[in-house]
Design a protein around this motif. Sequence first.
Motif, PDB file in Angstrom:
ATOM      1  N   SER A  48       7.788  -3.273 -10.208  1.00 43.84           N
ATOM      2  CA  SER A  48       8.235  -3.643  -8.863  1.00 43.84           C
ATOM      3  C   SER A  48       7.049  -3.802  -7.926  1.00 43.84           C
ATOM      4  CB  SER A  48       9.208  -2.595  -8.320  1.00 43.84           C
ATOM      5  OG  SER A  48      10.355  -2.519  -9.153  1.00 43.84           O
ATOM      6  N   TRP A  49       6.081  -2.878  -8.023  1.00 46.13           N
ATOM      7  CA  TRP A  49       4.876  -3.015  -7.190  1.00 46.13           C
ATOM      8  C   TRP A  49       4.189  -4.341  -7.490  1.00 46.13           C
ATOM      9  CZ3 TRP A  49      -0.205  -4.047  -8.078  1.00 46.13           C
ATOM     10  CH2 TRP A  49      -1.049  -3.929  -6.976  1.00 46.13           C
ATOM     11  N   LYS A  50       4.034  -4.660  -8.776  1.00 43.31           N
ATOM     12  CA  LYS A  50       3.344  -5.895  -9.138  1.00 43.31           C
ATOM     13  C   LYS A  50       4.115  -7.118  -8.660  1.00 43.31           C
ATOM     14  CE  LYS A  50       1.253  -8.413 -12.979  1.00 43.31           C
ATOM     15  NZ  LYS A  50       1.045  -8.485 -14.453  1.00 43.31           N
ATOM     16  N   ALA A  51       5.437  -7.086  -8.758  1.00 54.81           N
ATOM     17  CA  ALA A  51       6.244  -8.228  -8.317  1.00 54.81           C
ATOM     18  C   ALA A  51       6.034  -8.510  -6.840  1.00 54.81           C
ATOM     19  CB  ALA A  51       7.720  -7.959  -8.599  1.00 54.81           C
ATOM     20  N   ILE A  59      -6.244   6.804   7.029  1.00 55.88           N
ATOM     21  CA  ILE A  59      -6.285   5.867   5.911  1.00 55.88           C
ATOM     22  C   ILE A  59      -5.801   4.524   6.435  1.00 55.88           C
ATOM     23  CG2 ILE A  59      -3.923   6.347   5.092  1.00 55.88           C
ATOM     24  CD1 ILE A  59      -5.029   6.137   2.212  1.00 55.88           C
ATOM     25  N   ASP A  60      -6.347   3.439   5.879  1.00 59.19           N
ATOM     26  CA  ASP A  60      -5.957   2.118   6.364  1.00 59.19           C
ATOM     27  C   ASP A  60      -6.095   1.113   5.232  1.00 59.19           C
ATOM     28  OD1 ASP A  60      -5.079   0.316   8.368  1.00 59.19           O
ATOM     29  OD2 ASP A  60      -7.127  -0.380   8.695  1.00 59.19           O
ATOM     30  N   TYR A  61      -5.493  -0.039   5.436  1.00 57.02           N
ATOM     31  CA  TYR A  61      -5.681  -1.167   4.534  1.00 57.02           C
ATOM     32  C   TYR A  61      -5.687  -2.434   5.380  1.00 57.02           C
ATOM     33  CZ  TYR A  61      -2.364  -4.908   3.631  1.00 57.02           C
ATOM     34  OH  TYR A  61      -1.689  -6.088   3.722  1.00 57.02           O
ATOM     35  N   PRO A  69       0.807  -1.226   0.000  1.00 58.58           N
ATOM     36  CA  PRO A  69       0.000   0.000   0.000  1.00 58.58           C
ATOM     37  C   PRO A  69       0.837   1.271   0.000  1.00 58.58           C
ATOM     38  CG  PRO A  69      -0.114  -1.089   2.139  1.00 58.58           C
ATOM     39  CD  PRO A  69       0.523  -2.056   1.187  1.00 58.58           C
ATOM     40  N   LEU A  70       1.952   1.289   0.706  1.00 53.64           N
ATOM     41  CA  LEU A  70       2.760   2.506   0.766  1.00 53.64           C
ATOM     42  C   LEU A  70       3.283   2.905  -0.611  1.00 53.64           C
ATOM     43  CD1 LEU A  70       4.742   1.885   4.082  1.00 53.64           C
ATOM     44  CD2 LEU A  70       3.007   3.640   3.699  1.00 53.64           C
ATOM     45  N   LEU A  71       3.763   1.927  -1.379  1.00 56.09           N
ATOM     46  CA  LEU A  71       4.244   2.223  -2.716  1.00 56.09           C
ATOM     47  C   LEU A  71       3.088   2.606  -3.634  1.00 56.09           C
ATOM     48  CD1 LEU A  71       6.503   2.427  -4.772  1.00 56.09           C
ATOM     49  CD2 LEU A  71       6.405  -0.059  -5.080  1.00 56.09           C
TER      50      LEU A  71
END
Length: 358
Positions: A266-269, A199-201, A165-167
């Motif tokens: 990179s996010w997807k990886a 905000i949260d996840y 989430p941060l990225l």
Amino acid sequence: MTIKNLATSVAALALMSAPALAEVDFSGETIEWVIPFSETGGSAKWANFFAPLLAQELPGKPTVVVKFMPGAGSTKGANWFQEQEYEDGTLIFGTSGSTQFPYLLDDPRVRYEYSDWVPVMASGTGGVAYLNPEDGAKFDGSANNLKDVNFIYGSQGATRLDLVPLLAWEMLGMNVEPVFGIKGRGDGRLMFERGEATIDYQTSSGYLGASADLVEQGKAVPMMSWGALDEDGNIVRDPTFPDMPTFKEVCEATDGCETSGDAWDSWKAFFVAGFPSQKIAFLPNGTPQEVADTYIAAFEAVRARPDFAEFAAKQVGKYPMFVGNGAAKATKEATTVSPEAKAFVINWLKEAYGVTIK
């Protein structure tokens, strides 16, 4: 009767009269399922969902008790499990992406090796990001109206599963200030409920277990899911949340966010490493094959229950469950990322949060 036939008959008779190999039996035993997080998060709900089902299917119907060992973003519990050796089959350990990511990033606190453990079950999950009502009213399917908002987020740490989430939020151009040090995602939700975070996840089980109630009460507004993978490796809508846009969709609708290039790749990886095979159940190093097979058969029986799919959808979401060889393959996928993605994330962690991986 020929000598050959006689020998065959004698051998068969000997096999029939010989005592059967000792079977694994957990009658009267208590099995400890250790989770390296607090009792308020998605991993707790995952283990508490599967524990009674496992108890019903293991021979002897033992008691399966979920215990929690939070600390250092789950590396404390994982390091402890690394030191355990097989004794009697009464210990099982559960990991999540927040345990996988420090391993993938060569976090110096990691003293555990996944290849030493015996995976018997793995299951995927998803994740949902949500906003407070005031900022949620500004969300229109893109993050364009959220870029001037200063958000606060309760985080376990940037090298944990929270990096997804941060990225993502950074790629959307959002200003999200993490407060590091919480012991589990459930603690992040509690910060959100108290107004200490805006905000949260949560992973799907955590969202279904508590955060969805906040949405129903008007105390939270869903923003997006991370999505799921189709057979071709494309990100599609999460089957548990089919009416919710994915991060990919929100990114495509947001000015300046790209679904190609180094950041996206990179996010997807790390999404792939952290969610489709997100939670894994292990037996300790040295576990005999017959004990592993017993656990595998029990989890297969759980998966084969006629009511399992419906029951699981309500508690942990609509995701595949991998057993035996499938769990081993899922573990490999969850503990492997490309050198390029790893290098990008390590550099991003240093620039964004001053985190240096040595």
